[in-house]
Motif scaffolding. Sequence first.
Motif, mmCIF file in Angstrom:
data_model
loop_
_atom_site.group_PDB
_atom_site.id
_atom_site.type_symbol
_atom_site.label_atom_id
_atom_site.label_comp_id
_atom_site.label_asym_id
_atom_site.label_seq_id
_atom_site.Cartn_x
_atom_site.Cartn_y
_atom_site.Cartn_z
ATOM 1 N N ALA A 31 0.168 -9.787 -0.675
ATOM 2 C CA ALA A 31 1.024 -8.537 -0.775
ATOM 3 C C ALA A 31 2.292 -8.703 0.159
ATOM 4 O O ALA A 31 3.503 -8.838 -0.239
ATOM 5 N N LEU A 32 1.998 -9.165 1.298
ATOM 6 C CA LEU A 32 3.193 -9.525 2.203
ATOM 7 C C LEU A 32 3.909 -10.712 1.869
ATOM 8 O O LEU A 32 5.067 -10.701 1.906
ATOM 9 N N ARG A 33 2.998 -11.518 1.391
ATOM 10 C CA ARG A 33 3.889 -12.958 0.927
ATOM 11 C C ARG A 33 4.763 -12.531 -0.321
ATOM 12 O O ARG A 33 5.962 -13.047 -0.296
ATOM 13 N N LEU A 34 4.201 -11.763 -1.259
ATOM 14 C CA LEU A 34 4.916 -11.349 -2.439
ATOM 15 C C LEU A 34 6.057 -10.547 -1.994
ATOM 16 O O LEU A 34 7.216 -10.822 -2.447
ATOM 17 N N LYS B 57 3.389 -6.852 -8.608
ATOM 18 C CA LYS B 57 2.184 -6.607 -8.191
ATOM 19 C C LYS B 57 0.939 -6.120 -9.328
ATOM 20 O O LYS B 57 -0.159 -5.936 -9.112
ATOM 21 N N SER B 58 1.647 -5.475 -10.501
ATOM 22 C CA SER B 58 0.405 -5.057 -11.478
ATOM 23 C C SER B 58 0.004 -6.131 -12.239
ATOM 24 O O SER B 58 -1.178 -5.817 -12.754
ATOM 25 N N GLU B 59 0.240 -7.384 -11.844
ATOM 26 C CA GLU B 59 -0.376 -8.509 -12.423
ATOM 27 C C GLU B 59 -1.829 -8.837 -11.598
ATOM 28 O O GLU B 59 -2.572 -9.750 -11.771
ATOM 29 N N ASP B 60 -1.754 -8.494 -10.200
ATOM 30 C CA ASP B 60 -2.990 -8.723 -9.367
ATOM 31 C C ASP B 60 -3.634 -7.390 -9.099
ATOM 32 O O ASP B 60 -3.243 -6.438 -8.135
ATOM 33 N N LEU C 8 -3.795 -5.627 -5.587
ATOM 34 C CA LEU C 8 -2.483 -5.191 -4.943
ATOM 35 C C LEU C 8 -2.186 -3.819 -5.509
ATOM 36 O O LEU C 8 -1.181 -3.204 -5.422
ATOM 37 N N GLN C 9 -3.414 -3.014 -6.113
ATOM 38 C CA GLN C 9 -2.788 -1.979 -7.171
ATOM 39 C C GLN C 9 -2.171 -0.852 -6.157
ATOM 40 O O GLN C 9 -1.546 0.269 -6.535
ATOM 41 N N TYR C 10 -2.795 -0.771 -4.814
ATOM 42 C CA TYR C 10 -2.394 0.227 -3.932
ATOM 43 C C TYR C 10 -1.208 0.244 -3.185
ATOM 44 O O TYR C 10 -0.502 1.016 -2.577
ATOM 45 N N ALA C 11 -0.507 -1.243 -3.476
ATOM 46 C CA ALA C 11 0.626 -1.483 -2.767
ATOM 47 C C ALA C 11 1.863 -0.910 -3.142
ATOM 48 O O ALA C 11 2.124 -0.696 -4.251
#
Length: 195
Positions: free
Chosen positions: A63-66, A122-125, A128-131
């Motif tokens: 998530a941070l890298r994204l 993020k919806s593709e992972d 990461l749904q809560y990010a």
Amino acid sequence: MITIKAQEDSESYDFLTGLPMRNRSEKLVAQLMQEHDGCLIFLDMDNLKKINDIYGHKAGDRALRLLGHLLSEEIRPAGSGDSDSIICRLGGDEFLLFVPDVSKEMISEIMKQLLQKFQAIKSEDPELQYASISAGLCLTEKGNSFEECYTKADKTLYYVKQNRKGNFYHRMEQKTLSDSVTDKDLALVAGAVRT
């Protein structure tokens, strides 16, 4: 063998996100603010601890890298044009940005696009749904104090996180913001005392 110069460079950049670290960037932002109007942005990734707790630190790192990659693409980074932006990782889930020579309307559009693209990627992972991303913005004028604007952007971020995560706000009139944040804090304290 790592040379001193290479070691200095590696200490100035965050390995995970590829972004510059706080120590170097805050000085650059303060200097840039003396030469340009712009917008100082305090940005925070919401729910990183929850992601780490549920899916593990590798998911949190993704998530941070994204977010680091997205910030580098969507915000005009230094070296990309006449008006270079500064983007850095403050630490943990917090980032600081300064975008020079931008109007309130322009920065609002940039932030809307940033939030939309983050949501789409993020919806593709599923891990990461809560990010989500929250941001406090402070429009600055040439010569403004970095410390004062930093505090205003930070307070605006606090307001966003207390009232509507996953969003951004421009710094409101200081009285309104302070009163609103104080009222929210007092309500939380009163609720805790009652229970």
